[in-house]
Design an enzyme around this catalytic site. Structure first.
Site, PDB file in Angstrom:
ATOM      1  CB  SER A 239      -0.922   0.141   1.317  1.00  0.00           C
ATOM      2  OG  SER A 239      -0.211   0.170   2.253  1.00  0.00           O
ATOM      3  CE  LYS A 240       0.109   6.869  -3.101  1.00  0.00           C
ATOM      4  NZ  LYS A 240       1.175   6.737  -4.167  1.00  0.00           N
ATOM      5  NE  ARG A 241      -0.325   1.522   6.663  1.00  0.00           N
ATOM      6  CZ  ARG A 241       0.597   0.823   7.165  1.00  0.00           C
ATOM      7  NH1 ARG A 241       1.547   1.192   7.990  1.00  0.00           N
ATOM      8  NH2 ARG A 241       0.510  -0.596   7.028  1.00  0.00           N
ATOM      9  CD  GLU A 249       4.044   6.792  -6.027  1.00  0.00           C
ATOM     10  OE1 GLU A 249       4.509   5.804  -5.261  1.00  0.00           O
ATOM     11  OE2 GLU A 249       2.689   7.160  -6.041  1.00  0.00           O
TER      12      GLU A 249
END
Length: 466
Positions: A239-241, A249
């Site tokens: 996840s981006k977390r 990216e």
């Protein structure tokens, strides 16, 4: 028969790192077996699909150099074909119109759950033979077999068996006039001659439904390989977390495309203890049947190690265009300053990414923005600093401007003043960078350029003399 694989992302966002691994495995399997790799954009989700997401996918595939053998196929351009196949299934009694409202479908599911059963369609319209009529609730459902089982040999998971009694009559055309995923992909894969379907294991539940549609259309069923998930270091879904999840990216963070591919190929596949693979080695050695069944964990430290390996071993000239891209992103005008390839040589042993390299390179493309007071006090305001800078300035003004001759100047100054190399290098390092930390002093001076190096020494002499 020619082996044909496909990567079929949905353009509802960026290309996920897990999707990139799927694309790589599809690409490698086709290349190893002398086959063909194609790209299909599954853009029938009109509410979520965007042109920007399509372009993001194309950009990521191009950056990774996972070239397809044909132009991309867009599902939105094939609507008439899906309607044609659905009409055929209707005419052959293998599909039917159903007209339940959303509220009726919800009530049907709630009733099933109240009985302790799976929420599913109860087949109300299955045998009613309702004709076509204008109705905002109209859908087309596939008449799934009621008996028997779907059995297939997954190249990764092994034997998979699914009872038809567990499958309801899925919708193949929605009320909005667009085909559903499970129907469109079967029509696409048949028309595109796909022989190997390689995708994430979140699609395993879809496969028996799709196989039944293949059979209904009298088409050959491709082989399937469902890839395990990629987890973060804590064993949770990426996840981006916890991680960057978009391929681009990773570019923005300074990773090389071939480092990403080398890392991804090892997330679920191995060849002995080998860690470093060229593209040619991956093509020669990869086999989808050797992919592990267990999920893999994403390890950023391992990716950093791989990226630095390529920074250290690749020809700097081949890395220069990508590094120049990062210089621009860092706000650096690389037209005034050292050649990017020379900066790579100076910094590649000290950084893990091109982004980090670009940040450190700023010192050679503009004036010193900030002086380290402690470094100035220690290395410029001492008894020998002015003499060191004066001697170096005189010799550097006439030396051939390359790192090796510059190193010779530093040795000459050390001999002339009877000082250790550290006593020579540190005043010059502070003069060039404003700090006491930099790459080798010969490269640090060289990258400044002769005129700028002499100007900086003059400024440092002023500081040394108070």
């Amino acid at each position: 028969m020619t082996v044909r694989t496909r990567f079929a992302p949905s353009p509802t966002g960026f290309l996920h790192i897990g999707g990139a691994r799927t694309a790589l495995y599809c690409w490698l399997e086709a290349r190893r077996r002398g086959g063909e790799f194609v790209l299909r954009i599954e853009d029938t989700d009109r509410e979520r699909s965007t042109d920007e997401a399509v372009q993001a996918i194309l950009d990521a595939m191009a950056w990774l150099d996972l070239s397809a053998d044909e132009a991309p196929v867009y599902q939105t351009k094939r609507l008439s074909r899906y309607k044609e196949v659905a009409d055929r299934l209707l005419a052959e009694g293998k599909a039917y119109y159903a007209y339940e409202s959303k509220e009726e479908i919800e009530a049907m599911r709630e009733a099933a759950m109240a009985k302790g059963e799976k929420p599913r369609y109860n087949g109300y319209y299955r045998d009613r033979n309702e004709p076509y009529r204008e109705d905002s609730n109209r859908v087309i459902r596939f008449r799934n077999p009621l008996e028997g089982a779907v059995v297939f040999e997954d190249k990764v998971k092994g034997r998979v068996e699914w009872s038809n009694a567990e499958l309801d009559d899925l919708v193949i055309f929605r009320s909005d006039g667009w085909p559903t995923y499970n129907f469109a992909v079967v029509v696409d894969d048949i028309d595109m001659g796909i022989t190997e379907v390689i995708r994430g294991d979140d699609h395993v539940n879809n496969t028996p439904r799709q196989i039944n549609i293949y059979h209904a259309l009298g088409a050959a069923v491709p082989e399937f390989a469902h890839l395990p998930m990629i987890l973060d270091k804590e064993g949770k879904k990426l996840s981006k977390r916890t991680n960057s999840v978009s391929v681009m990216e990773y570019r923005e963070e300074g990773y090389l495309p071939h480092a990403i591919l080398n890392y991804l190929v090892r997330l679920g596949w191995s060849h002995g203890d080998q860690e470093i693979f060229s593209r040619e080695e991956m093509i020669r050695l990869f086999d989808i049947a050797d992919v592990n069944k267990a999920a893999s964990r994403f390890d950023t430290e391992k990716l950093n190690w791989l990226n630095q390996h390529y920074l250290k071993t690749d020809d700097p000239a081949t890395l220069a265009p990508e590094f120049a891209w990062h210089l621009v992103r860092a706000g650096i005008d690389a037209t005034h300053g050292p050649a990017p390839a020379d900066v790579i040589v100076a910094l590649r042993d000290r950084v893990h990414t091109l982004k980090e390299m670009a940040e450190r390179a700023k010192i050679w493309y503009g004036p010193i923005a900030e002086w380290d007071d402690k470094a100035v006090a220690k290395h410029l305001k001492n008894d020998s600093a002015a003499a060191v800078l004066e001697a170096a300035k005189g010799l550097l003004a006439a030396v051939e401007w390359k790192p090796e001759p510059i190193h010779g100047v530093i040795e000459q100054v050390a001999t002339r003043l009877e000082l250790g190399m550290g006593k020579i290098a540190q005043p010059l390092r502070v003069a060039m960078t404003g700090t006491q930390v930099s790459p080798s002093i010969d490269h640090t001076i060289y990258l400044a350029g002769r005129d700028e190096a002499l100007r900086r020494i003059d400024h440092a002499l002023g500081l040394a003399r108070g």
